[in-house]
Design a protein around this motif. Structure first.
Motif: not given
Length: 294
Positions: A81-106
């Motif tokens: 669904h094309p749209f013109e606005a720019s997107v800013r994502v601010d990520l406050d990270k708590k889920i550890p990486a390499g954990a199998g808890l799905g942080g990136g997918s979430s």
């Protein structure tokens, strides 16, 4: 400018049966999976100021370029669904990486949901699931926002019976992770190389059917045949889980591809002594959190 802040929850695999390799190279699975109340916080902002899409995150080691699934989710939404606005994502990270808890997918699924909400829902939930499945096998489950049974490579979702869903809601857990992680691709590679660790789909389906038909829905049959790959290399995991069982009479397994593990807390079970055991074995710097199934 419009903005939306949402919880991007971690997930736990209460049952994870890897059943074999597919013709496309992915693995088939049957899994009872649930989001939890613990997770990252994602703020998505649409702006007409230009400058392109961007991601901010002050957690060490998290990439903020186009390799991050959150920004790839923006691109995937635009393709549908094309749209013109720019997107800013601010990520406050708590889920550890390499954990199998799905942080990136979430994070990716939360970004998709946020953009869809900010644009007045141009995509249906089924269309969002289709887009999310392009990003990763775990992504669709986070759009369900409740415990589900996953099949295929994770893109086929089935709702639980109402009684089973209600039994899981609010269930207390301890999640913990040692200082080391387990790379998901490596874990699947070890499963494939071994060839004997797979669980027949019929056995996994029978396990879940028996549980949903049973009289005690709080006795989820915790199971993960993927933990065998991690246990072969990281002996601290099975040793600690067995200690928790012996010392605290608590049920526990590795979650997902690891290295995070979960401890199932019975209604009258205190968490403090179990957390003390985890810290005794893994050190004060180990990650742990007491949470509940959402």
């Amino acid at each position: 400018m419009s903005s939306l802040t949402l919880l991007s929850p971690a997930k736990v695999n209460l049952v994870l049966a890897i059943t074999g390799v597919r013709a496309d190279g992915f693995h088939d699975l049957v899994s009872l999976v649930a989001p939890v109340a613990f997770g990252d916080q994602v703020t998505v902002t649409l702006t007409n100021e230009g400058g392109g899409d961007q991601l901010t995150c002050d957690f060490p080691g998290v990439p903020t370029d186009s390799t991050n699934l959150a920004l790839r989710a923006v691109e995937a939404f635009r393709r549908r669904h094309p749209f013109e606005a720019s997107v800013r994502v601010d990520l406050d990270k708590k889920i550890p990486a390499g954990a199998g808890l799905g942080g990136g997918s979430s994070n990716a699924s939360t970004v998709l949901s946020s953009i869809n909400e900010l644009l007045d829902k141009p995509l249906t939930i089924n269309e969002l699931i289709e887009v999310s499945s392009e990003l990763g096998s775990d992504c669709p489950l986070f759009l369900a926002q409740k415990p589900v049974i996953m099949r295929g490579r994770g893109d086929q979702l089935e709702s639980l019976a109402t009684a089973a869903e209600e039994a899981l809601s609010g269930q207390r857990l301890i999640l913990f992770k040692p200082s080391f992680g387990v790379e998901t691709g490596w874990a699947y590679g070890r499963m494939k190389a071994n060839g004997t660790w797979y669980c027949p789909a019929t056995e996994a389906e029978a396990m879940l059917a028996e549980w949903q038909a049973g009289s005690d829905l709080c006795k989820v049959p915790l199971f993960n045949n993927m933990q065998q790959a991690a246990f072969e290399k990281f002996l601290a995991l099975p040793v600690l889980l067995e200690l928790i069982r012996e010392r605290h009479d608590a049920r526990c397994i590795m979650s997902g591809s690891g290295s995070a593990c979960l401890v199932w807390l019975e209604p009258d079970m205190a968490s403090e002594s179990i957390i003390a055991t985890i810290q005794e074995c893994l050190g004060e710097a180990a990650f742990w959190v007491e949470t509940s199934i959402a």
